[in-house]
Scaffold this motif. Structure first.
Motif, PDB file in Angstrom:
ATOM      1  N   GLY A  94       0.817  -1.210   0.000  1.00 51.33           N
ATOM      2  CA  GLY A  94       0.000   0.000   0.000  1.00 51.33           C
ATOM      3  C   GLY A  94       0.849   1.257   0.000  1.00 51.33           C
ATOM      4  N   VAL A  95       1.835   1.277   0.914  1.00 52.81           N
ATOM      5  CA  VAL A  95       2.730   2.432   0.978  1.00 52.81           C
ATOM      6  C   VAL A  95       3.539   2.515  -0.314  1.00 52.81           C
ATOM      7  N   ASP A  96       3.965   1.347  -0.785  1.00 53.95           N
ATOM      8  CA  ASP A  96       4.813   1.303  -1.974  1.00 53.95           C
ATOM      9  C   ASP A  96       4.147   1.947  -3.188  1.00 53.95           C
ATOM     10  N   ILE A  97       2.836   1.724  -3.334  1.00 46.51           N
ATOM     11  CA  ILE A  97       2.149   2.274  -4.499  1.00 46.51           C
ATOM     12  C   ILE A  97       2.332   3.789  -4.552  1.00 46.51           C
ATOM     13  N   GLY A  98       2.266   4.433  -3.382  1.00 49.64           N
ATOM     14  CA  GLY A  98       2.500   5.879  -3.342  1.00 49.64           C
ATOM     15  C   GLY A  98       3.886   6.221  -3.849  1.00 49.64           C
ATOM     16  N   GLY A  99       4.869   5.449  -3.395  1.00 46.61           N
ATOM     17  CA  GLY A  99       6.239   5.679  -3.832  1.00 46.61           C
ATOM     18  C   GLY A  99       6.388   5.450  -5.329  1.00 46.61           C
ATOM     19  N   LEU A 100       5.709   4.420  -5.820  1.00 44.00           N
ATOM     20  CA  LEU A 100       5.797   4.113  -7.253  1.00 44.00           C
ATOM     21  C   LEU A 100       5.202   5.241  -8.080  1.00 44.00           C
ATOM     22  N   MET A 101       4.083   5.816  -7.606  1.00 40.77           N
ATOM     23  CA  MET A 101       3.467   6.926  -8.341  1.00 40.77           C
ATOM     24  C   MET A 101       4.428   8.101  -8.437  1.00 40.77           C
ATOM     25  N   SER A 102       5.034   8.447  -7.291  1.00 42.34           N
ATOM     26  CA  SER A 102       6.002   9.534  -7.310  1.00 42.34           C
ATOM     27  C   SER A 102       7.144   9.199  -8.242  1.00 42.34           C
ATOM     28  N   GLY A 103       7.647   7.967  -8.124  1.00 44.36           N
ATOM     29  CA  GLY A 103       8.776   7.572  -8.946  1.00 44.36           C
ATOM     30  C   GLY A 103       8.439   7.568 -10.422  1.00 44.36           C
TER      31      GLY A 103
END
Lengths: 308, 343, 311
Positions: free
Chosen positions: A238-247
């Motif tokens: 869940g947290v990772d998806i946010g990071g992936l969007m930014s990335g």
């Protein structure tokens, strides 16, 4: 289970309205001239000004404006960019590319992170463990703005292993390098969480029971330990998806991948306010929905949560 | 329960007339970065079918480690068996290849742990964890394994076994969870059952029920039971014989009546005197002065000498006292056992 | 045992061990004292600390490292190679890459430190308030944190930075600082909250309360000193993250702008010419990564020293 889902749904609704309100308020409230802010530095003709005022109901009270905005969101009307294209049309083209990129990134990252995390967790203090710890530390400290261009320079241009840019209709091959860069964002944390979770579970009493039952080491680790160790890893997604969007914004820009991030980047650079608002809002909603799904998955994996 | 007792392939050297379980001079040490910790330094005992042997001692005396070494589930590293034999019907389990060894677990020797909540895997149903035994060891189908699991839960007197088979460990009460543990240990009809503090985590009333159930099942199946405990009260009720451990050694082994009547080792005597009794009302309770030694620094000679009232110079020097035969089937590791018994 | 599932010593059945350092503990030492003894022996700590000092020196006294003027750009020198006077060569505008990289440290450190301080203050107040008062204050503020965490960081930063930069005409330092400061405090607040809650239940705090100590005094004298270590660790790591975020925002064109010298801008600009001249891309990247690495390692080392359990 039912009560858990209801509670999570209620929480999500609150977060959803809070987050969208936050985004909307920042874009429109308290601006001397919201239209100029939307359009950036460019000169605005009277007709554009009028269209924007009407589109965002800028003559109405603020809460009503927000209401119209939300109504648009929920009915699939995300507005029109300053270049005149409908944002929903742009999304239609961009999403498949980004989803493809994201999936490749997640699958590779998860496979590598879980495998190496399990090995490192079983052999704590070994050479493998120490090497992965150093590598993850380096990856953790490489910002995507450093990693993406360097990867492009080294593997795309100097070594020529991958196409340096993706182009209009990217193939799997063209997406591989950007996906690797993107995946590296989450691989380090996933690996570390897997490692510590495996190490912790190996010490737990139920592992001793499983061994006393005469189960093979493969079964003890592959079934009993792994199933428990994956619970915290799944919550990370869940947290990772946010990071992936930014990335994705940075990665897609550098590798010219025509996805959501690339459009958003162009919107920011050309100061296309409506485009930015539309894309950001959609991404926020996607993020919230994914997080809800992850929470449900978490409940499915951990019976202690389910029957709370 | 009378099915073909599929005791898989016969172990090489298996002798049906040899003692059921025999532990000879077992040594276990833990190699840590702070030094070598000698957890077990020569444990000896034998167990016959239908017999209950209690291993008694303070925490940290090596009784749980002994049990784990017998089962072959010691964490290694840091734990290593450096010496000794663990013989099941004449077969030294320590010399068996791992694959054979694994078959002995649960099939011939099974174990129950102290805290059933943490000893059961929290993310699998008890049905899965029970059926797993039948499927892995007996190659049963899902359906058959499930049927057998329900039978087992019935045998350990869990109400509505059929309905509870799909529940998770945390949905059971403490006593019911320990019953699940027992069912799991008995699933493959083992001949030896090791129970490591099986009732410590339970309420007193539940403790009695669980001990009663264990005794009943033991009798039905004529199992050898090793009961590891620090609770002298439990021991007196159910044990046939007692091994008292101190600093990794069995310091006294005797029948339960003998040891309660006339202990032959100062430590066993001190343990017994530290139990509060009704007829001692108003008197001060005897406590054993001092602390058990750190296993990284066990005293020379007899490990108990710094706390012992009988200690003389010979106790403070190596070699440690040998295992004196006090009576047939009765031993004591005290140079002065005659004085201790004689009082 | 051939079936060796590796695990650390100390399962329930394992024997008791001597406590660590038992022999060296001849006089009582405070937690901080113990941590310092641990840190002094930690090579990673010294490596990270040296890097941090070096970078700080670069930010404060860039002239110590270069005599060239980073704004002295001559187009004729475009993409000129490395030489004695310009170690890393020249970029597409003919500026000295080495000088610009050195001067870039200032913007990173300035934004990073200020934003972290801002986050620290907000996090401290939030954490103390939610942890100490609990009840509905905690419930409302915790929901608020959930909402902030409901927006992916960079998306929130984009919206905020856009909002603040449209208000000011400066080079963006203030806008970026406020943006990162406002978004970065949630972890710090949560750490503070849980430390306060666990400290609050300690006997000595209850005793102090019974003796009539008010909330202000309790927090200042009893709770804060016990929670501050983990708080500082979180902020150290946040500082590294903020520096990376500043570069990312600058790269996207909503961070520092105008004539600001920043690693993020340099990376963004050099990206278009990477085929002809990789040096203007590589050097700011290396410096940026080293800076982030230094702060993360420093935070890790300090945390390990204060809490060996987390290792």
């Amino acid at each position: 289970m039912f009560r858990y889902i209801v509670r999570r749904l209620l929480q999500m609704v609150l977060t959803f309205f809070g987050a969208t309100f936050f985004v909307y308020a920042l874009m429109f409230a308290n601006q001397d001239d919201p239209i100029q802010a939307l359009a950036g530095e460019r000169p605005i003709t009277e007709s554009v000004r009028q269209a924007l005022t009407e589109r965002y109901h800028l003559d109405d009270p603020f809460l009503l404006q927000y209401w119209y905005y939300m109504k648009g969101m929920l009915t699939g009307d995300f507005g029109t960019s300053l270049t005149g294209r409908k944002i929903s049309d742009m999304m239609e083209v961009a999403w498949p590319v980004t989803i493809k990129l994201g999936l490749i990134a997640i699958v590779i990252a998860a496979a590598v992170a879980v495998t190496s995390g399990v090995i490192a967790g079983i052999r704590r203090g070994s050479i493998f463990d120490n090497v992965t710890l150093v590598i993850t530390l380096i990856i953790l400290s490489l910002p995507i703005v450093v990693l993406a261009p360097l990867a492009q320079l080294i593997f795309g241009i100097k070594l020529g292993w991958f196409p340096p840019t993706a182009g209009a209709t990217p193939t799997f091959w063209a997406l591989l390098l950007p996906a690797l860069v993107l995946g590296s964002l989450v691989i380090a944390t996933e690996l570390r969480v897997t490692r510590s979770s495996v190490a912790e579970n190996l010490r737990s009493d139920y592992v001793r029971t499983a061994r006393a039952k005469g189960l093979s080491r493969k079964r003890v680790i592959g079934v009993h330990v792994l199933r428990n160790s994956l619970i915290p890893v799944v919550t990370l997604i869940g947290v990772d998806i946010g990071g992936l969007m930014s990335g994705a914004i940075v990665t897609e820009r550098i590798f010219n991948v025509p996805g959501v991030g690339f459009n958003l980047f162009r919107g920011i650079r050309t100061e296309d306010g409506p485009l930015v608002v539309g894309f950001v809002s959609i991404l926020v909603i996607v993020f919230l929905v994914v997080n809800l799904l992850v929470d449900l998955l978490y409940a499915a994996l951990d019976p202690r949560i389910r029957y709370e | 329960m009378t099915d073909i007792k599929a005791k898989i392939d016969v172990l090489p050297g298996l002798d049906p007339r040899a003692p059921l379980l025999e532990v000879n001079d077992l040594h276990v040490e833990f190699r840590t970065q702070y030094g070598i910790s000698r957890a077990v330094n020569g444990a000896n005992f034998t167990l016959a079918p239908g017999e209950t042997l209690a291993i008694l001692g303070e925490s940290g005396c090596g009784k749980s480690v002994t049990a784990q070494a017998i089962m072959g589930i010691l964490d290694s590293p840091p734990g290593f068996i450096t010496k000794g034999e663990v013989k099941y019907r004449g077969v030294d389990l320590l010399k068996l290849p791992e694959k054979e060894r694994r078959k002995v677990r649960a099939n011939q020797i099974a174990m129950i742990f102290q805290d059933a909540l943490s000893a059961l895997n929290p993310v699998f149903t008890v049905g899965y964890q029970l059926a797993e035994l039948f499927r892995v060891h007996r190659g049963m189908s899902r359906g058959d394994a499930k049927k057998r699991s329900i039978e087992l839960l019935d045998q350990v007197k869990i109400p509505a076994a059929r309905a509870r088979i799909g529940d998770y460990p945390h949905q059971f009460s403490g006593g019911m969870r320990q019953r699940v543990m027992i069912a799991m240990a008995l699933a493959l009809d083992p001949e030896v059952l090791i129970a490591d503090e099986p009732t410590t985590a339970l309420d007193v009333t539940v403790q009695a029920q669980i001990m009663g159930l264990l005794a009943e099942l033991q009798q039905q199946r004529n199992m050898g039971l090793i009961l590891i405990t620090h609770d002298m009260g439990v021991v007196a009720d159910v044990a046939d014989r007692i091994s008292v451990m101190y600093a990794g050694k069995v310091v006294e082994e005797a029948g339960v009546y003998d040891i309660y009547a006339r202990p032959a080792h100062p430590y066993a005597k001190a343990l017994l005197e530290s139990i509060p009794r009704l007829d001692m009302k108003g008197q001060q309770l005897n406590v054993i002065k001092g602390l058990p030694p750190a296993l990284t620094a066990i005293p020379q000679g007899c490990a108990f000498n710094p706390r012992c009232a009988y200690a003389q110079d010979v106790c403070r020097q190596d070699p440690a006292p040998p295992s004196y035969i006090v009576a047939p089937g009765r031993t004591s590791r005290c140079h002065f056992w005659r004085d201790v018994v004689g009082e | 045992m051939s079936e060796s599932i590796t695990a650390a010593a100390g399962p329930s059945g394992a024997p008791m061990m001597e406590p660590k350092h038992a022999d060296k503990r001849d006089k009582p030492r405070s937690l901080a004292g113990d941590a310092w003894v641990d840190l002094r022996r930690n090579k990673i700590f010294w490596f990270a600390a040296t890097l941090v000092v070096l970078i700080l020196a670069m930010a404060v006294f860039p002239k110590l490292f270069t005599s060239a003027d980073p704004r002295d750009c001559i187009l004729a020198r475009q993409h000129g190679g490395a030489s004695g006077s310009a170690l890393f060569g020249y970029d597409f505008q003919g500026c000295d890459v080495y000088a610009r990289t050195i001067y870039g440290a200032r913007a990173s450190i300035e934004v990073g430190v200020l934003a972290t301080l801002l986050s620290g203050i907000i996090g401290l107040l939030f954490g103390l308030a939610t942890g100490y008062f609990g009840g509905w204050i905690d419930a409302v503020l915790s929901r608020f944190i959930d909402i902030i965490l409901g927006i992916p960081f960079l998306l929130a930063a984009i919206v905020l930075a856009k909002r603040f930069s449209s208000d000011s005409n400066s080079n963006g330092v203030v806008a970026v600082t406020i943006t990162l400061g406002i978004l970065g405090w949630t972890t710090a607040a949560r750490i503070m909250r849980s430390s306060v809650i666990s400290a609050k239940n300690q006997d000595y705090v209850a005793a102090a309360r019974m003796l009539g100590a008010g909330p202000g005094r309790l927090m200042l004298r009893h709770i804060l000193p016990n929670s501050i270590a983990s708080f500082i660790v979180v902020l150290t790591i946040l500082l590294g993250a903020n520096i990376a975020s500043e570069a990312t925002l600058s790269f996207l064109g909503i961070g520092l702008k105008g004539d600001a010298i920043s690693w993020g801008i340099a990376i963004s600009d050099a990206g278009s010419y990477v085929r002809v001249a990789p040096a203007p891309l590589i050097w700011p990247s290396v410096f940026l990564a080293a800076t982030v690495l230094a702060f993360i390692m420093l935070g890790d080392a300090v945390r390990d020293a204060f809490d060996p359990k987390l290792r």
